[in-house]
Design an enzyme around this catalytic site. Structure first.
Site, short mmCIF file in Angstrom:
data_model
loop_
_atom_site.label_atom_id
_atom_site.label_comp_id
_atom_site.label_asym_id
_atom_site.label_seq_id
_atom_site.Cartn_x
_atom_site.Cartn_y
_atom_site.Cartn_z
N HIS A 173 0.07 4.60 1.99
CA HIS A 173 0.18 3.36 2.63
C HIS A 173 -0.63 3.35 3.81
CE1 HIS A 173 3.27 1.47 -0.10
NE2 HIS A 173 3.70 2.81 -0.15
N THR A 174 -1.83 3.99 3.61
CA THR A 174 -2.54 4.03 4.77
C THR A 174 -3.99 3.23 4.67
OG1 THR A 174 -3.48 6.07 4.09
CG2 THR A 174 -2.03 6.22 6.13
N SER A 229 -2.33 3.26 -13.72
CA SER A 229 -2.74 2.68 -14.76
C SER A 229 -3.60 1.36 -14.76
CB SER A 229 -1.84 2.66 -15.90
OG SER A 229 -0.63 1.77 -15.52
N ASP A 266 -7.04 3.26 -5.26
CA ASP A 266 -6.96 3.66 -6.58
C ASP A 266 -8.21 3.41 -7.06
OD1 ASP A 266 -4.24 3.93 -5.85
OD2 ASP A 266 -3.73 2.16 -6.89
N TYR A 308 6.14 -3.77 -2.04
CA TYR A 308 4.73 -3.56 -1.47
C TYR A 308 4.04 -4.55 -0.77
CZ TYR A 308 -0.08 -1.58 -1.65
OH TYR A 308 -1.30 -1.15 -1.29
C1 GLA Z 1 -0.84 1.61 -4.25
C2 GLA Z 1 -1.81 0.84 -4.06
C3 GLA Z 1 -2.81 1.52 -3.11
C4 GLA Z 1 -2.18 2.31 -2.02
C5 GLA Z 1 -0.95 3.03 -2.76
C6 GLA Z 1 -0.11 3.50 -1.32
O1 GLA Z 1 -1.22 2.71 -5.17
O2 GLA Z 1 -2.46 0.27 -5.27
O3 GLA Z 1 -3.75 0.76 -2.67
O4 GLA Z 1 -1.69 1.34 -1.15
O5 GLA Z 1 0.12 2.33 -3.34
O6 GLA Z 1 -0.83 4.70 -0.66
#
Ligand code: GLA
Length: 393
Positions: free
Chosen positions: A35-36, A130, A175, A225
């Site tokens: 979450h950075t 995924s 991701d 989120y």
């Molecule tokens: C999900 C989001 C990423 C990131 C993570 C937490 O995977 O798609 O962008 O924020 O959560 O680190």
């Protein structure tokens, strides 16, 4: 599933014109830095050997036919290249559709329709990305099939745009970046503000990374989120009344501690504290790893989990139980949740000799508290999104 199986499946679903081309995009784990990304901080992910396969051939009309071996009951999802708007009825196919739409809008010429068969071996809803995997496999497939010249970072950004603007999850860039730029045996330290990155070899000698699936499914869109992201944005706005910063990732611990009172809401203050400390932990983690200090790296992983549990509040009983059980085992260097949280997977760095015991004991503790089993995988860190067709470079 072997390549032959996939080709057979393709043949049984579509009218084969010529041997389809085959592409692959992995899933990812994140070693630390959670979450950075959307807070302008650092992340440290790696692409893994599980992922999404796509077999495809061009059509001589403008139709797009999508089929997934994972969702056979849904059958073929059809749409026209001229109508790429989000459509709820198209279910999972909205991910590749969104990617095709944004590639077209960015001036990449998709001259014909396609038949595409997908198969994913990333456990569903496990938080191993995924969705980014299917976006990125679509990206490399379009690049290969239509001979496009696409900068990889641009493709990554389009993948994120699909998530943000098409699907409606306000996720960061981690991701798609991990999947688009992954490298065998390496994790990527990425500065999510500048997009500067460097690869760090993950040589764990006597240790392996174990992925532990809580089997508690999560969906990003349905989770908290977006709420976390909004809380961080509010905290940033408060801090910007006195500080010239672009993101929480710009802050040192001292600056944060000195100015945290500016954050009017107590909960938001905790969220921001996580973002600031987690970012600094991530930078330190790379340094420790480079110095061969695995113990200190593991310690930082543990601290990361605590912060996600207490300050960011994205873990939940399943992840906390599994991580605590992992911490309690001999030969464990560090363990934490990975990905967005709210269920999904944790990772642990475990001494090779202890792996069997580890799995048995963690599963036992988890099952006796939660009432169902966990699943364990050994993470192989592999290359990012690419073509697999024989003879392809
Ligand atoms: C999900 C989001 C990423 C990131 C993570 C937490 O995977 O798609 O962008 O924020 O959560 O680190």
């Amino acid at each position: 599933m072997t390549e032959t199986n996939l080709l057979d499946e393709f043949q049984s679903i579509f009218n084969i014109v010529e041997k389809p081309r085959m592409f692959f995009a992995p899933g990812r784990i994140n070693l630390i830095g959670e979450h950075t990304d959307y807070n302008g901080g650092h992340v440290f992910p790696a692409s893994i050997s599980f992922g999404t396969y796509a077999l495809t051939q061009k059509r001589d009309d403008q139709m797009l036919n999508f089929y997934s071996i994972n969702f056979p009951h849904i059958g073929i999802i059809e749409c026209d290249l001229a109508d790429l708007a989000y459509n709820e009825a198209h279910d999972w196919a909205n991910f590749p559709k969104g990617m095709i739409k944004y590639m077209c809008e960015n001036g990449h010429k998709i001259s014909s329709g396609m038949d595409i068969l997908f198969y994913g071996d990333i456990p569903n809803g496990a938080g191993l990305s995924s969705s980014a995997s299917i976006e990125m496999v679509t990206g490399v497939l379009l690049e290969g099939l239509f001979d496009l010249k696409i900068d990889r970072v641009q493709m990554i950004q389009l993948g994120q745009k699909v998530e943000n603007d098409y699907i409606g999850v306000n996720s960061g860039i981690m991701d798609q970046f991990a999947i688009g730029k992954g490298k065998k045996g390496h994790a990527i330290l990425l500065n999510c503000q500048s997009l500067a990155y460097n690869y760090a070899p993950i040589e764990l000698a006597e240790h392996v990374i174990i992925i532990i699936n809580t089997n508690k499914q999560r969906t990003l869109a349905g989770s908290k989120y977006n709420e976390r992201r909004a809380q961080c944005d509010q905290a940033l706005e408060n801090l910007q009344t006195a500080l010239q910063i672009k993101s929480l990732g710009d802050l040192t611990k001292e600056q944060f501690e000195q100015h945290k009172q500016l954050i009017t809401d107590e909960t938001n203050q905790k969220r921001a504290r996580h973002a600031v400390y987690e970012n600094l932990r991530t930078i330190e983690a790379l340094q420790q790893l480079q110095q061969g200090n695995l113990k200190a790296f593991g310690q930082l992983m543990n601290e990361s989990h605590k912060s996600l549990q207490l300050d960011y509040e994205v873990t939940g009983i399943e992840l906390d139980t599994i991580v605590q059980a992992a911490w309690d085992q001999p030969g464990v260097v560090g363990a934490r949740m990975t990905g967005a949280g709210f269920g999904g997977c944790a990772i642990a760095i475990v001494e090779k000799d202890q792996v069997d015991n580890f799995k048995k004991n963690v599963n036992h503790s988890y099952n006796s508290k939660i009432g169902y089993e966990a699943t364990f995988y050994t993470a192989a860190i592999d290359d990012g999104a690419r073509e697999l067709t024989e003879g392809a470079v």
